[in-house]
Design an enzyme around this catalytic site. Structure first.
Site, mmCIF file in Angstrom:
data_model
loop_
_atom_site.group_PDB
_atom_site.id
_atom_site.type_symbol
_atom_site.label_atom_id
_atom_site.label_comp_id
_atom_site.label_asym_id
_atom_site.label_seq_id
_atom_site.Cartn_x
_atom_site.Cartn_y
_atom_site.Cartn_z
ATOM 1 N N LYS A 1 -1.562 14.332 11.686
ATOM 2 C CA LYS A 1 -1.277 12.971 10.691
ATOM 3 C C LYS A 1 0.083 12.307 11.622
ATOM 4 O O LYS A 1 0.522 11.397 11.320
ATOM 5 C CB LYS A 1 -0.983 13.404 9.237
ATOM 6 C CG LYS A 1 -0.001 14.448 9.169
ATOM 7 C CD LYS A 1 0.308 14.494 7.710
ATOM 8 C CE LYS A 1 0.308 16.015 7.314
ATOM 9 N NZ LYS A 1 1.207 16.894 7.874
ATOM 10 N N LYS B 1 6.154 22.250 21.273
ATOM 11 C CA LYS B 1 6.792 21.040 21.136
ATOM 12 C C LYS B 1 8.076 21.102 22.209
ATOM 13 O O LYS B 1 8.564 20.049 22.606
ATOM 14 C CB LYS B 1 7.660 20.889 19.668
ATOM 15 C CG LYS B 1 6.629 20.514 18.343
ATOM 16 C CD LYS B 1 7.325 19.592 17.667
ATOM 17 C CE LYS B 1 6.390 18.528 16.789
ATOM 18 N NZ LYS B 1 5.770 19.352 15.529
ATOM 19 N N LYS C 1 -5.968 18.493 18.466
ATOM 20 C CA LYS C 1 -5.960 18.614 16.972
ATOM 21 C C LYS C 1 -5.742 17.298 16.296
ATOM 22 O O LYS C 1 -5.045 16.251 16.679
ATOM 23 C CB LYS C 1 -5.000 19.451 16.333
ATOM 24 C CG LYS C 1 -5.030 20.211 15.056
ATOM 25 C CD LYS C 1 -3.905 20.737 14.643
ATOM 26 C CE LYS C 1 -2.831 20.012 13.971
ATOM 27 N NZ LYS C 1 -1.836 20.464 13.031
#
Ligand code: ATP
Ligand code: LTN
Length: 330
Positions: free
Chosen positions: A196, A111, A193
């Protein structure tokens, strides 16, 4: 009976990746183990969530836990915030985890590397809360997808160190990562990946997606120009991902699928994958409607929280005595 514990943070709608990597396995294991399956709603707020959306996602996540087959008579199902002890043990764990260890956590590093600004302190320390979630219940096993394995390993290290410092206190847990489907990749970029957080992305199938939408996403999944159905995650990540999805849901081994589709074009293979996915989703969605209509969510959460709290309050008290911060009799 050995104990198993895991959680999901519904920062959005649950995905096929969550199902294959985690939820499906919670269900499979509930007969063999004492299963504790909670909704990690504190973990959700490590990144800002719209409150109204979050409430809906939390309720849907509980409904999906049940719709996917978790049986509240066998498994303990609860919301993390209903058991206040989690946050308290989380702080204690943060005092027993080194910043050097947190700095090595790839999820946070990724991140940071993406240049995301205003990352919160909660996001940085969240693996310590995850350690607390696990250690509170002396879990033997923690079923997770590949991306969470590092956090369970950190939890193990913390438990071992704590046991050395304060005497035997925690069971040292083991991560259980599925052999097939531990990392379901995005359909639109199979090097990433399936996540969501990729809102509205064609690459992610949500468990509550309309079946036609889900089918379209699979039919337009990115593949390659080799025109051969083979399992080769490096050179054919898209096809390999679809093989994993099929295998995990159908139970047919990847080797057998490769044989079955050796003379097929990608269109035919994708159709077979879409059929398997849609069959699973339609079962889950029918059960989801029943769960919502039954109005059982409140009662399940209350009962689950009561069961979890009984274990957590005794454990926390024991831990606090060992450390020396609790002096009154409870
Ligand atoms: P996000 O999808 O937003 O990146 P996350 O994966 O970090 O979220 P959760 O949704 O809480 O966090 O993950 C719940 C469980 O589902 C974890 O055990 C995780 O490893 C697993 N999981 C999530 N995505 C996948 C995936 N694409 N493939 C396999 N397992 C997954
Ligand atoms: N950190 C996990 C969710 C999670 C979890 C846990 C998983 C929170 N606590 C304890 C297993 C055990 C995530 O973000 N996916």
């Amino acid at each position: 009976m050995k104990r198993m514990l895991s959680g999901i943070k519904p920062t959005g709608q649950l995905t096929l990746g969550n199902y294959i990597g985690a939820l499906k396995n919670f269900v499979a294991y509930q007969d063999e183990y004492e299963m504790i399956a909670f909704i990690a709603n504190l973990h959700c707020i490590t990144v800002y969530q719209d409150p109204q959306e979050l409430k809906k996602n939390l309720k849907d996540a509980v409904a999906l836990y049940l719709a996917c087959g978790l049986d509240p008579n066998k498994a303990t199902v609860f919301l993390q915030t209903d058991v206040l002890e989690h946050a308290q043990l989380g702080f204690i764990m943060s005092c027993n985890t080194y910043m050097g260890e947190l700095n090595r956590m790839t999820q946070f590093k990724d991140k940071q590397a993406k240049g995301e600004t205003n990352l919160t302190a909660g996001l940085y320390t969240y693996p310590t809360l995850m350690s607390a979630d696990i250690l509170m219940y002396d879990a033997d096993y923690v079923p997770v997808g590949e991306d969470q394995k590092q956090h369970v390993e950190l939890c193990r290290d913390t438990a071992i160190r704590f046991n050395h410092k304060y005497g035997d206190t925690f069971k040292v847990p083991e991560p259980l990562v599925p052999k097939v489907g531990a990392r379901i990749m995005s359909l639109s970029d199979p090097t990433k990946k399936m996540s969501k957080s990729d809102h509205g992305d064609k690459g992610c199938i949500y468990l509550l997606d309309d079946l036609n939408v889900a089918r379209k996403k699979i039919m337009s999944a990115v593949t390659d120009s080799l025109a051969k159905v083979q399992f080769d995650p490096v050179n054919q990540p898209g096809i390999s991902n679809l093989l994993q999805i099929h295998s995990s849901l159908s139970g047919v081994s990847i080797d057998d699928l490769v044989k079955q589709f050796e003379n097929s074009g990608y269109g035919e293979f994708k159709k077979a994958v879409a059929d398997v996915v849609c069959q699973e989703l339609s079962k889950i969605q029918a059960a989801y409607k029943d769960v919502i209509a039954s109005g059982q969510i409140e009662a399940v959460l209350e009962d689950g929280a009561n069961k979890a709290r009984r274990i957590a309050s005794r454990k926390l008290s024991k831990i606090q005595r060992k450390i020396g911060i609790e002096i009154r009799k409870r």
